[in-house]
Design an enzyme around this catalytic site. Structure first.
Site, PDB file in Angstrom:
ATOM      1  N   TYR A   1       0.852  -1.195   0.000  1.00  8.13           N
ATOM      2  CA  TYR A   1       0.000   0.000   0.000  1.00  8.13           C
ATOM      3  C   TYR A   1       0.885   1.242   0.000  1.00  8.13           C
ATOM      4  O   TYR A   1       1.501   1.585   0.987  1.00  8.13           O
ATOM      5  CB  TYR A   1      -0.955   0.023   1.196  1.00  8.13           C
ATOM      6  CG  TYR A   1      -1.931  -1.136   1.260  1.00  8.13           C
ATOM      7  CD1 TYR A   1      -2.227  -1.896   0.132  1.00  8.13           C
ATOM      8  CD2 TYR A   1      -2.562  -1.466   2.454  1.00  8.13           C
ATOM      9  CE1 TYR A   1      -3.125  -2.959   0.199  1.00  8.13           C
ATOM     10  CE2 TYR A   1      -3.458  -2.527   2.528  1.00  8.13           C
ATOM     11  CZ  TYR A   1      -3.725  -3.265   1.397  1.00  8.13           C
ATOM     12  OH  TYR A   1      -4.606  -4.323   1.470  1.00  8.13           O
ATOM     13  N   HIS A  42       0.034 -11.944   0.992  1.00  8.87           N
ATOM     14  CA  HIS A  42      -0.964 -11.119   0.307  1.00  8.87           C
ATOM     15  C   HIS A  42      -1.613 -11.858  -0.872  1.00  8.87           C
ATOM     16  O   HIS A  42      -2.827 -11.781  -1.087  1.00  8.87           O
ATOM     17  CB  HIS A  42      -0.306  -9.818  -0.184  1.00  8.87           C
ATOM     18  CG  HIS A  42      -1.232  -8.651  -0.235  1.00  8.87           C
ATOM     19  ND1 HIS A  42      -0.817  -7.362  -0.043  1.00  8.87           N
ATOM     20  CD2 HIS A  42      -2.564  -8.563  -0.470  1.00  8.87           C
ATOM     21  CE1 HIS A  42      -1.857  -6.533  -0.142  1.00  8.87           C
ATOM     22  NE2 HIS A  42      -2.920  -7.248  -0.408  1.00  8.87           N
ATOM     23  N   SER A  65     -12.871  -5.082   1.578  1.00 10.16           N
ATOM     24  CA  SER A  65     -13.838  -4.352   0.732  1.00 10.16           C
ATOM     25  C   SER A  65     -15.281  -4.697   1.113  1.00 10.16           C
ATOM     26  O   SER A  65     -16.104  -5.003   0.240  1.00 10.16           O
ATOM     27  CB  SER A  65     -13.587  -4.629  -0.757  1.00 10.16           C
ATOM     28  OG  SER A  65     -12.279  -4.263  -1.127  1.00 10.16           O
ATOM     29  N   PRO A  66     -15.611  -4.606   2.406  1.00 11.24           N
ATOM     30  CA  PRO A  66     -16.953  -5.021   2.843  1.00 11.24           C
ATOM     31  C   PRO A  66     -18.058  -4.061   2.397  1.00 11.24           C
ATOM     32  O   PRO A  66     -19.229  -4.421   2.447  1.00 11.24           O
ATOM     33  CB  PRO A  66     -16.832  -5.030   4.376  1.00 11.24           C
ATOM     34  CG  PRO A  66     -15.773  -4.012   4.662  1.00 11.24           C
ATOM     35  CD  PRO A  66     -14.777  -4.146   3.537  1.00 11.24           C
ATOM     36  N   LEU A  67     -17.642  -2.863   1.956  1.00 13.86           N
ATOM     37  CA  LEU A  67     -18.628  -1.898   1.459  1.00 13.86           C
ATOM     38  C   LEU A  67     -18.663  -1.900  -0.068  1.00 13.86           C
ATOM     39  O   LEU A  67     -19.139  -0.952  -0.692  1.00 13.86           O
ATOM     40  CB  LEU A  67     -18.285  -0.491   1.965  1.00 13.86           C
ATOM     41  CG  LEU A  67     -18.214  -0.335   3.489  1.00 13.86           C
ATOM     42  CD1 LEU A  67     -17.699   1.044   3.876  1.00 13.86           C
ATOM     43  CD2 LEU A  67     -19.586  -0.588   4.117  1.00 13.86           C
ATOM     44  N   ARG A 121     -16.167  -1.528  -2.029  1.00 11.06           N
ATOM     45  CA  ARG A 121     -15.316  -0.382  -2.421  1.00 11.06           C
ATOM     46  C   ARG A 121     -16.121   0.910  -2.447  1.00 11.06           C
ATOM     47  O   ARG A 121     -15.904   1.784  -3.278  1.00 11.06           O
ATOM     48  CB  ARG A 121     -14.661  -0.626  -3.784  1.00 11.06           C
ATOM     49  CG  ARG A 121     -13.813  -1.874  -3.789  1.00 11.06           C
ATOM     50  CD  ARG A 121     -13.354  -2.288  -5.165  1.00 11.06           C
ATOM     51  NE  ARG A 121     -12.946  -3.683  -5.152  1.00 11.06           N
ATOM     52  CZ  ARG A 121     -11.780  -4.124  -4.716  1.00 11.06           C
ATOM     53  NH1 ARG A 121     -10.892  -3.280  -4.299  1.00 11.06           N
ATOM     54  NH2 ARG A 121     -11.501  -5.402  -4.700  1.00 11.06           N
ATOM     55  N   PHE A 129     -19.312   1.237  -3.102  1.00 14.71           N
ATOM     56  CA  PHE A 129     -20.517   1.205  -3.942  1.00 14.71           C
ATOM     57  C   PHE A 129     -21.781   0.930  -3.131  1.00 14.71           C
ATOM     58  O   PHE A 129     -22.830   1.529  -3.356  1.00 14.71           O
ATOM     59  CB  PHE A 129     -20.355   0.128  -5.027  1.00 14.71           C
ATOM     60  CG  PHE A 129     -21.380   0.227  -6.121  1.00 14.71           C
ATOM     61  CD1 PHE A 129     -21.138   0.991  -7.248  1.00 14.71           C
ATOM     62  CD2 PHE A 129     -22.606  -0.424  -6.020  1.00 14.71           C
ATOM     63  CE1 PHE A 129     -22.093   1.101  -8.256  1.00 14.71           C
ATOM     64  CE2 PHE A 129     -23.558  -0.323  -7.017  1.00 14.71           C
ATOM     65  CZ  PHE A 129     -23.302   0.443  -8.140  1.00 14.71           C
TER      66      PHE A 129
HETATM   67  N1  LIG Z   1      -6.174  -8.463   0.989  1.00 12.88           N
HETATM   68  C1  LIG Z   1      -6.413  -7.771  -0.075  1.00 12.88           C
HETATM   69  O1  LIG Z   1      -6.042  -8.141  -1.178  1.00 12.88           O
HETATM   70  C2  LIG Z   1      -7.170  -6.470   0.035  1.00 12.88           C
HETATM   71  C3  LIG Z   1      -7.721  -5.854  -1.097  1.00 12.88           C
HETATM   72  C4  LIG Z   1      -8.432  -4.669  -0.933  1.00 12.88           C
HETATM   73  C5  LIG Z   1      -8.581  -4.115   0.333  1.00 12.88           C
HETATM   74  N2  LIG Z   1      -8.023  -4.733   1.423  1.00 12.88           N
HETATM   75  C6  LIG Z   1      -8.170  -4.186   2.771  1.00 12.88           C
HETATM   76  O2  LIG Z   1      -9.555  -3.980   3.035  1.00 12.88           O
HETATM   77  C7  LIG Z   1      -9.774  -2.637   3.443  1.00 12.88           C
HETATM   78  C8  LIG Z   1     -11.149  -2.158   3.034  1.00 12.88           C
HETATM   79  O3  LIG Z   1     -11.375  -2.373   1.674  1.00 12.88           O
HETATM   80  P1  LIG Z   1     -11.590  -1.202   0.618  1.00 12.88           P
HETATM   81  O4  LIG Z   1     -11.071   0.076   1.127  1.00 12.88           O
HETATM   82  O5  LIG Z   1     -11.077  -1.734  -0.668  1.00 12.88           O
HETATM   83  O6  LIG Z   1     -13.167  -1.163   0.404  1.00 12.88           O
HETATM   84  P2  LIG Z   1     -14.441  -0.778   1.303  1.00 12.88           P
HETATM   85  O7  LIG Z   1     -14.092  -0.780   2.714  1.00 12.88           O
HETATM   86  O8  LIG Z   1     -15.508  -1.660   0.809  1.00 12.88           O
HETATM   87  O9  LIG Z   1     -14.771   0.695   0.785  1.00 12.88           O
HETATM   88  C9  LIG Z   1     -13.913   1.776   0.948  1.00 12.88           C
HETATM   89  C10 LIG Z   1     -14.447   2.932   0.142  1.00 12.88           C
HETATM   90  O10 LIG Z   1     -15.717   3.325   0.665  1.00 12.88           O
HETATM   91  C11 LIG Z   1     -15.692   4.683   1.093  1.00 12.88           C
HETATM   92  N3  LIG Z   1     -16.464   4.711   2.345  1.00 12.88           N
HETATM   93  C12 LIG Z   1     -16.135   4.168   3.541  1.00 12.88           C
HETATM   94  N4  LIG Z   1     -17.121   4.355   4.442  1.00 12.88           N
HETATM   95  C13 LIG Z   1     -18.098   5.028   3.796  1.00 12.88           C
HETATM   96  C14 LIG Z   1     -19.366   5.514   4.192  1.00 12.88           C
HETATM   97  N5  LIG Z   1     -19.840   5.319   5.417  1.00 12.88           N
HETATM   98  N6  LIG Z   1     -20.117   6.180   3.256  1.00 12.88           N
HETATM   99  C15 LIG Z   1     -19.659   6.370   2.001  1.00 12.88           C
HETATM  100  N7  LIG Z   1     -18.469   5.920   1.577  1.00 12.88           N
HETATM  101  C16 LIG Z   1     -17.694   5.254   2.466  1.00 12.88           C
HETATM  102  C17 LIG Z   1     -14.225   5.024   1.257  1.00 12.88           C
HETATM  103  O11 LIG Z   1     -13.980   6.379   0.979  1.00 12.88           O
HETATM  104  P3  LIG Z   1     -13.292   7.370   2.061  1.00 12.88           P
HETATM  105  O12 LIG Z   1     -11.978   6.774   2.427  1.00 12.88           O
HETATM  106  O13 LIG Z   1     -13.177   8.632   1.296  1.00 12.88           O
HETATM  107  O14 LIG Z   1     -14.257   7.430   3.187  1.00 12.88           O
HETATM  108  C18 LIG Z   1     -13.570   4.144   0.180  1.00 12.88           C
HETATM  109  O15 LIG Z   1     -13.651   4.785  -1.078  1.00 12.88           O
HETATM  110  C19 LIG Z   1      -8.610  -1.862   2.815  1.00 12.88           C
HETATM  111  O16 LIG Z   1      -8.361  -0.651   3.493  1.00 12.88           O
HETATM  112  C20 LIG Z   1      -7.473  -2.839   2.948  1.00 12.88           C
HETATM  113  O17 LIG Z   1      -6.903  -2.743   4.234  1.00 12.88           O
HETATM  114  C21 LIG Z   1      -7.328  -5.903   1.286  1.00 12.88           C
END
Ligand SMILES: NC(=O)c1ccc[n+]([C@@H]2O[C@H](COP(=O)([O-])OP(=O)(O)OC[C@H]3O[C@@H](n4cnc5c(N)ncnc54)[C@H](OP(=O)(O)O)[C@@H]3O)[C@@H](O)[C@H]2O)c1
Length: 408
Positions: free
Chosen positions: A139, A207, A286-288, A290, A292
């Site tokens: 990252y 990873h 990515s529980p949200l 990403r 969406f």
């Molecule tokens: N192991 C892997 O290969 C892998 C891959 C991807 C991710 N991850 C891990 O999983 C974590 C979470 O996944 P992710 O960041 O990809 O996806 P996510 O948690 O599904 O979504 C994050 C996105 O949603 C926005 N967001 C968060 N809370 C919100 C809310 N209440 N209302 C509106 N928008 C909101 C964030 O924007 P803002 O930041 O602007 O709020 C960001 O753009 C990452 O930080 C990482 O640590 C691991």
């Protein structure tokens, strides 16, 4: 005005308030009662989070309030720490919602980076009961671990610190090259420890599975690091069934981290049963969806030009509108129960079992607070079923070259 300098001798006492949930209690001496905490809070209105602490008490939620208690009986400072319900990743107990730090430094749009707000977000997360923080050397690369390291410098013992190796090849390939050779594992961990400013990583994941290195060799090298005290527990990310079994046979795996959410469900049929058979937890990244599933992104054009979701098939112009129907369904249920769509998406994951821990990512305090309030959203079995029955989305959950690195 309350003046701390009146009280030169202070000591910290931890008070646990447990009305609904079980929390460990350190009984202070002299005893501090809830009534007295209310009295104290009346005097610390100027302090950040005093209102939250009062809401915690009034709402009957369990929590810890750390009071700085001067010699004598008056109080100069109160900092609340709300306890969250705990889930388990193998032997590790964590607050059941974690925090993903990736988006603070990389993805989704570099133009939105704000390190100060990100650090405030991490601190607020710890105040609100988050223990699991998730980062990776890729990252940034590297800068996200540095940011997390800075944020937790004074609070290391409150954190279950998770990072990942294997997407940076230190033998010359550099960032983006899959490499889980034993040498690379060792080199990566030394770098992570340095950047995170710690002498141990609590949860170390591979990873991505490295097709050129037998998983036994990789896990064997990581297990050596456990023996040396540099790492406490091991995990895998986006590994599939056979790899998980083989890895677990070499050294216990505490958690597998994979994408899991209302619109990415491929863990359910075979992986979850295997993880439960082995006693391994599932960390849902990515529980949200990403972002969406929160319903905030309404069109492809809402995304900045450098936002990498523009390359994700589910966000393509072609699929975007079709997928909006799914986000809207989540929004309708959220409206019915007085929650937000983000909270509903997280609450659905929490309802899948106490061995599942979502790590929503945000770099904003306000969104973090919204997301963590999912801890108090209770879905009925009918709500859970309604969400489980949502139609699948259009498009893969990663673009093609990323999909190729995901073991299935
Ligand atoms: N192991 C892997 O290969 C892998 C891959 C991807 C991710 N991850 C891990 O999983 C974590 C979470 O996944 P992710 O960041 O990809 O996806 P996510 O948690 O599904 O979504 C994050 C996105 O949603 C926005 N967001 C968060 N809370 C919100 C809310 N209440 N209302 C509106 N928008 C909101 C964030 O924007 P803002 O930041 O602007 O709020 C960001 O753009 C990452 O930080 C990482 O640590 C691991």
């Amino acid at each position: 005005m309350f003046c701390p300098s009146f009280y030169p001798h202070r000591e910290t006492r931890t008070v646990a308030v447990s009305q609904r949930r079980r929390v460990s209690t350190t009984v202070p001496e002299p005893p501090v009662t809830t009534g007295r905490i209310h009295a104290v809070l009346d005097r610390v209105l100027d302090l950040a989070h005093a209102d939250d602490a009062r809401a915690l008490l009034a709402g009957g939620r369990a929590g810890k309030i750390v009071l700085r208690v001067p010699e004598g009986s008056a109080f100069t400072e109160a900092r609340e720490r709300i306890d969250m319900i705990k889930h388990h990743l193998g032997p590790i107990e964590v607050g059941r919602i974690g925090l993903g730090a990736m988006g603070m430094s990389t993805a989704y749009s570099a133009s939105e980076r704000d390190d100060d707000e990100s650090i405030r977000t991490i601190h607020r997360a710890l105040d609100l009961g988050v223990t699991l923080l998730d980062t990776a050397e890729i990252y940034g690369p590297y800068v996200n671990e540095e940011l997390v390291g800075r944020a937790i410098a004074d609070r290391r013992d409150e954190v279950v610190l998770a990072t990942k190796y294997g997407l940076v090849s230190h033998a010359g390939g550099g960032p983006g090259h899959v490499d889980s050779s034993p040498d690379n594992v060792r080199t990566a961990v030394e770098g992570s420890l340095r950047r995170l400013g710690t002498d141990h990583i609590d949860l170390l994941y591979q990873h991505r599975v490295d097709p050129r290195t037998p998983i036994e060799d990789t896990v064997g090298a990581a297990a050596e690091l456990v023996k040396q005290g540099k790492v406490r527990y091991l995990g895998l990310s986006e590994a599939w069934l056979d790899t998980v079994r083989r890895a677990h046979a070499v050294h216990p795996i505490a958690a597998v981290q994979s994408e899991y959410s209302l619109w990415t469900r491929d863990q359910e049929a075979e992986m979850l049963p295997l993880l439960r058979e082995l006693g391994v937890g599932l960390v849902a990244y990515s529980p949200l969806g990403r972002g969406f599933l929160t319903g905030v992104i309404r069109s492809y054009d809402d995304l900045a030009d450098d936002d990498f979701r523009k390359t994700n098939p589910r966000f393509s112009r072609e699929n975007f509108d079709r997928n909006l129907a799914l986000a809207d369904e989540v929004g309708v249920l959220a409206g019915e129960i007085g929650a937000t769509p983000a909270q509903v998406a997280l609450a659905w994951l929490l309802a899948q079992g106490d061995d599942i821990v979502p790590i929503p990512g945000t770099k904003k305090v306000s969104r973090l607070e919204e997301n963590l309030a999912a801890d108090t959203v209770e879905l009925t079995p009918q709500h859970v079923q309604r969400l489980t029955n949502l139609a699948p989305p259009a498009g893969d959950h990663h673009e093609q070259s990323q999909m190729a690195t995901i073991e299935r």
